[in-house]
Design a protein around this motif. Structure first.
Motif, PDB file in Angstrom:
ATOM      1  N   ARG A   1     -39.885   1.961  35.234  1.00  0.00           N
ATOM      2  CA  ARG A   1     -40.626   2.408  34.048  1.00  0.00           C
ATOM      3  C   ARG A   1     -41.965   1.683  33.925  1.00  0.00           C
ATOM      4  NH1 ARG A   1     -36.479   1.706  29.272  1.00  0.00           N
ATOM      5  NH2 ARG A   1     -38.154   2.640  28.041  1.00  0.00           N
ATOM      6  N   LEU A   2     -41.988   0.395  34.278  1.00  0.00           N
ATOM      7  CA  LEU A   2     -43.252  -0.341  34.250  1.00  0.00           C
ATOM      8  C   LEU A   2     -44.237   0.273  35.235  1.00  0.00           C
ATOM      9  CD1 LEU A   2     -45.055  -2.776  33.459  1.00  0.00           C
ATOM     10  CD2 LEU A   2     -43.964  -4.045  35.318  1.00  0.00           C
ATOM     11  N   ALA A   3     -43.771   0.581  36.438  1.00  0.00           N
ATOM     12  CA  ALA A   3     -44.650   1.158  37.454  1.00  0.00           C
ATOM     13  C   ALA A   3     -45.235   2.479  36.976  1.00  0.00           C
ATOM     14  CB  ALA A   3     -43.878   1.355  38.761  1.00  0.00           C
ATOM     15  N   LYS A   4     -44.411   3.313  36.356  1.00  0.00           N
ATOM     16  CA  LYS A   4     -44.889   4.606  35.872  1.00  0.00           C
ATOM     17  C   LYS A   4     -45.869   4.440  34.718  1.00  0.00           C
ATOM     18  CE  LYS A   4     -43.272   9.139  34.275  1.00  0.00           C
ATOM     19  NZ  LYS A   4     -43.918   9.869  35.379  1.00  0.00           N
ATOM     20  N   ALA A   5     -45.518   3.549  33.759  1.00  0.00           N
ATOM     21  CA  ALA A   5     -46.370   3.356  32.582  1.00  0.00           C
ATOM     22  C   ALA A   5     -47.725   2.775  32.955  1.00  0.00           C
ATOM     23  CB  ALA A   5     -45.665   2.444  31.572  1.00  0.00           C
ATOM     24  N   ALA A   6     -47.743   1.864  33.952  1.00  0.00           N
ATOM     25  CA  ALA A   6     -48.985   1.191  34.327  1.00  0.00           C
ATOM     26  C   ALA A   6     -49.754   1.935  35.426  1.00  0.00           C
ATOM     27  CB  ALA A   6     -48.679  -0.234  34.784  1.00  0.00           C
ATOM     28  N   GLY A   7     -49.119   2.950  36.020  1.00  0.00           N
ATOM     29  CA  GLY A   7     -49.785   3.686  37.097  1.00  0.00           C
ATOM     30  C   GLY A   7     -49.928   2.858  38.360  1.00  0.00           C
TER      31      GLY A   7
ATOM     32  N   VAL B   1     -26.855  10.675  28.002  1.00  0.00           N
ATOM     33  CA  VAL B   1     -27.806  11.792  28.061  1.00  0.00           C
ATOM     34  C   VAL B   1     -29.219  11.271  28.329  1.00  0.00           C
ATOM     35  CG1 VAL B   1     -28.845  13.686  26.763  1.00  0.00           C
ATOM     36  CG2 VAL B   1     -26.394  13.214  26.538  1.00  0.00           C
ATOM     37  N   GLU B   2     -29.621  10.226  27.591  1.00  0.00           N
ATOM     38  CA  GLU B   2     -30.984   9.709  27.707  1.00  0.00           C
ATOM     39  C   GLU B   2     -31.275   9.166  29.105  1.00  0.00           C
ATOM     40  OE1 GLU B   2     -31.155   6.839  24.596  1.00  0.00           O
ATOM     41  OE2 GLU B   2     -31.513   8.327  23.007  1.00  0.00           O
TER      42      GLU B   2
ATOM     43  N   ASN C   1     -25.194   4.942  36.268  1.00  0.00           N
ATOM     44  CA  ASN C   1     -24.634   5.235  37.586  1.00  0.00           C
ATOM     45  C   ASN C   1     -24.339   6.714  37.847  1.00  0.00           C
ATOM     46  OD1 ASN C   1     -24.706   2.716  38.843  1.00  0.00           O
ATOM     47  ND2 ASN C   1     -22.827   2.048  37.833  1.00  0.00           N
ATOM     48  N   PRO C   2     -23.924   7.509  36.842  1.00  0.00           N
ATOM     49  CA  PRO C   2     -23.678   8.924  37.133  1.00  0.00           C
ATOM     50  C   PRO C   2     -24.892   9.665  37.675  1.00  0.00           C
ATOM     51  CG  PRO C   2     -22.697   8.330  35.030  1.00  0.00           C
ATOM     52  CD  PRO C   2     -23.527   7.163  35.468  1.00  0.00           C
ATOM     53  N   TYR C   3     -26.092   9.130  37.429  1.00  0.00           N
ATOM     54  CA  TYR C   3     -27.320   9.800  37.857  1.00  0.00           C
ATOM     55  C   TYR C   3     -27.917   9.176  39.122  1.00  0.00           C
ATOM     56  CZ  TYR C   3     -26.550  11.179  33.082  1.00  0.00           C
ATOM     57  OH  TYR C   3     -25.952  11.622  31.922  1.00  0.00           O
ATOM     58  N   LEU C   4     -27.299   8.084  39.585  1.00  0.00           N
ATOM     59  CA  LEU C   4     -27.802   7.413  40.780  1.00  0.00           C
ATOM     60  C   LEU C   4     -26.826   7.485  41.948  1.00  0.00           C
ATOM     61  CD1 LEU C   4     -29.371   4.142  39.287  1.00  0.00           C
ATOM     62  CD2 LEU C   4     -30.423   6.381  39.631  1.00  0.00           C
ATOM     63  N   ILE C   5     -25.556   7.733  41.654  1.00  0.00           N
ATOM     64  CA  ILE C   5     -24.518   7.750  42.683  1.00  0.00           C
ATOM     65  C   ILE C   5     -23.843   9.118  42.659  1.00  0.00           C
ATOM     66  CG2 ILE C   5     -22.369   6.690  43.488  1.00  0.00           C
ATOM     67  CD1 ILE C   5     -23.307   4.094  42.118  1.00  0.00           C
ATOM     68  N   ALA C   6     -23.840   9.781  43.804  1.00  0.00           N
ATOM     69  CA  ALA C   6     -23.396  11.175  43.852  1.00  0.00           C
ATOM     70  C   ALA C   6     -21.898  11.335  43.602  1.00  0.00           C
ATOM     71  CB  ALA C   6     -23.766  11.781  45.206  1.00  0.00           C
ATOM     72  N   LYS C   7     -21.087  10.436  44.126  1.00  0.00           N
ATOM     73  CA  LYS C   7     -19.635  10.617  44.065  1.00  0.00           C
ATOM     74  C   LYS C   7     -18.957   9.419  43.403  1.00  0.00           C
ATOM     75  CE  LYS C   7     -19.607  13.415  48.293  1.00  0.00           C
ATOM     76  NZ  LYS C   7     -19.069  13.547  49.678  1.00  0.00           N
ATOM     77  N   LEU C   8     -18.924   9.431  42.096  1.00  0.00           N
ATOM     78  CA  LEU C   8     -18.215   8.378  41.373  1.00  0.00           C
ATOM     79  C   LEU C   8     -16.715   8.676  41.394  1.00  0.00           C
ATOM     80  CD1 LEU C   8     -20.442   7.806  38.209  1.00  0.00           C
ATOM     81  CD2 LEU C   8     -20.142   6.255  40.141  1.00  0.00           C
ATOM     82  N   PRO C   9     -15.881   7.634  41.497  1.00  0.00           N
ATOM     83  CA  PRO C   9     -14.429   7.855  41.546  1.00  0.00           C
ATOM     84  C   PRO C   9     -13.799   7.991  40.158  1.00  0.00           C
ATOM     85  CG  PRO C   9     -14.921   5.552  41.938  1.00  0.00           C
ATOM     86  CD  PRO C   9     -16.253   6.253  41.819  1.00  0.00           C
ATOM     87  N   TYR C  10     -14.594   8.262  39.165  1.00  0.00           N
ATOM     88  CA  TYR C  10     -14.105   8.443  37.802  1.00  0.00           C
ATOM     89  C   TYR C  10     -15.085   9.320  37.033  1.00  0.00           C
ATOM     90  CZ  TYR C  10     -17.385   4.517  37.328  1.00  0.00           C
ATOM     91  OH  TYR C  10     -18.490   3.717  37.403  1.00  0.00           O
ATOM     92  N   ASP C  11     -14.650   9.778  35.871  1.00  0.00           N
ATOM     93  CA  ASP C  11     -15.495  10.555  34.967  1.00  0.00           C
ATOM     94  C   ASP C  11     -15.968   9.611  33.865  1.00  0.00           C
ATOM     95  OD1 ASP C  11     -16.497  12.169  32.872  1.00  0.00           O
ATOM     96  OD2 ASP C  11     -15.214  13.841  33.425  1.00  0.00           O
TER      97      ASP C  11
ATOM     98  N   ARG D   1     -34.384  11.440  35.894  1.00  0.00           N
ATOM     99  CA  ARG D   1     -35.059  12.646  36.410  1.00  0.00           C
ATOM    100  C   ARG D   1     -36.569  12.530  36.228  1.00  0.00           C
ATOM    101  NH1 ARG D   1     -30.361  15.080  34.254  1.00  0.00           N
ATOM    102  NH2 ARG D   1     -31.364  15.404  32.216  1.00  0.00           N
ATOM    103  N   GLU D   2     -36.986  11.993  35.081  1.00  0.00           N
ATOM    104  CA  GLU D   2     -38.415  11.835  34.816  1.00  0.00           C
ATOM    105  C   GLU D   2     -39.061  10.880  35.802  1.00  0.00           C
ATOM    106  OE1 GLU D   2     -41.145   9.708  31.391  1.00  0.00           O
ATOM    107  OE2 GLU D   2     -39.253  10.622  30.783  1.00  0.00           O
ATOM    108  N   LEU D   3     -38.332   9.828  36.171  1.00  0.00           N
ATOM    109  CA  LEU D   3     -38.869   8.836  37.097  1.00  0.00           C
ATOM    110  C   LEU D   3     -38.752   9.282  38.552  1.00  0.00           C
ATOM    111  CD1 LEU D   3     -37.409   5.595  35.442  1.00  0.00           C
ATOM    112  CD2 LEU D   3     -39.798   6.325  35.440  1.00  0.00           C
TER     113      LEU D   3
END
Length: 325
Positions: free
Chosen positions: A166-172, A305-306, A98-108, A312-314
């Motif tokens: 990830r399936l969409a990216k891997a399979a093109g 981290v991962e 969620n930290p990478y999909l939602i801009a304003k989380l109400p917690y750290d 970002r890669e997707l």
């Protein structure tokens, strides 16, 4: 009505009077926040452990389904709770995404939760509509390549959404993502051919798989599952690095004392040692958890981290709305 309330109060009092045999000694009922709808995999596992831990602690463990915003609403309750072990969270890996999909989380996310242990580890499957003209992932990919952008996948939280991305990216291939608020909702729509496919834990999808309302296209395990030996893995079908690393993780608020964490973990291990609990988890399509708190904390921080790198890669865009909406 008054009599019913009185009986409930007496029942709670009687439960609280039961001798506590657990390492953790709560002084009042414990609240277990499940940030997803009732009837899903997280809810099923949560209710199993709520019953068992409640018996150990001599206090009821009350499951509170606080749904919405991809688990953020329920997680916020725990993030802002007093760190005394009386309020706990059962979440899937979406909490680390969620930290990478939602801009304003109400917690750290890094600071406001204390990882305790995974209660169980679910197996993820790709399911499809019975009317879908594909019997497995390979034939689904062929369909999607023949008709770019005409096939869809559903999800109700970020961790299962990433399987589709990830399936969409891997399979093109190009797939349309259809978001839902609950797994039960999207699985019903897949069964009705409103959406083509989706990714879910066996725990969540099992009822509809068993009665034939959902078709199983593949399973995200390194080897075929004993539960469904005829279902090929993703890797067998040419999709590598998509094995399930999912978990149903137990968390407390940030700064939960180490002694409390150790005590709760010790009691989870007592529950997991019961043959009946192991059998129930197996019937739900999940493996027992129990990872030590230090190890789970390291896993959680590593996955934070991962998942940032993966999103970002997707090229997944951040939702600019606040996570509490």
């Amino acid at each position: 009505m008054k009599r019913s309330i009185a009986l409930c109060a007496l029942a709670l009092a009687a439960t609280g009077a039961v001798a506590q045999s657990g390492a953790f000694q709560p002084m009042k009922p414990v609240t277990l926040i499940v940030p997803y709808s009732a009837g899903g995999g997280t809810d099923a596992v949560g209710r199993l452990f709520a019953k068992e831990l409640g018996e150990l602690w001599g206090q009821p463990v009350l499951v509170d389904n606080r749904t919405g915003a991809s688990g953020v609403i329920g997680s916020t309750v725990v993030a802002k709770a007093v760190p005394d072990g009386q309020t706990l969270l059962l979440s899937v890996a979406s909490i680390a995404i969620n930290p990478y999909l939602i801009a304003k989380l109400p917690y750290d996310t890094k600071k406001d939760f204390t990882p305790i242990t995974p209660l169980a580890k679910p197996v993820v499957v790709m399911v499809g509509s019975p009317e879908l003209k594909a019997k497995d992932i390979k034939t689904f990919i062929a369909l999607a390549k023949a008709e770019p952008g005409k096939h869809s996948f559903a999800s109700s939280e970020p961790s299962t959404r990433l399987y589709g991305e990830r399936l969409a990216k891997a399979a093109g291939i190009k797939l349309v993502h259809v978001p839902y608020k609950g797994a039960g909702q999207w699985m019903t729509d897949v069964a009705s051919n409103v959406v083509d496919t989706g990714f879910a834990s066996i725990t969540s999808a099992q009822p509809m798989m068993q009665d034939g309302r959902l078709k199983i296209l593949g399973i995200a395990t390194a080897q075929r599952s004993n539960m469904m030996p005829n279902v090929p893995t993703f890797r067998e079908q040419g999709i590598s690095d998509l094995e399930s690393k999912s978990w149903y993780g137990l968390f407390g608020p940030g700064h939960l004392p180490a002694a409390t964490v150790s005590a709760i973990h010790a009691d989870v291990m007592k529950v997991l040692s019961k043959p009946a609990v192991k059998a129930k988890l197996e019937s739900l399509g999940a493996e027992p958890g129990g990872e030590a708190p230090d190890a789970f904390t390291k896993r959680f921080q590593r996955e934070l981290v991962e998942y940032g790198e993966l999103t970002r890669e997707l090229g997944i865009q951040v939702d600019q709305q606040e996570g509490t909406k």
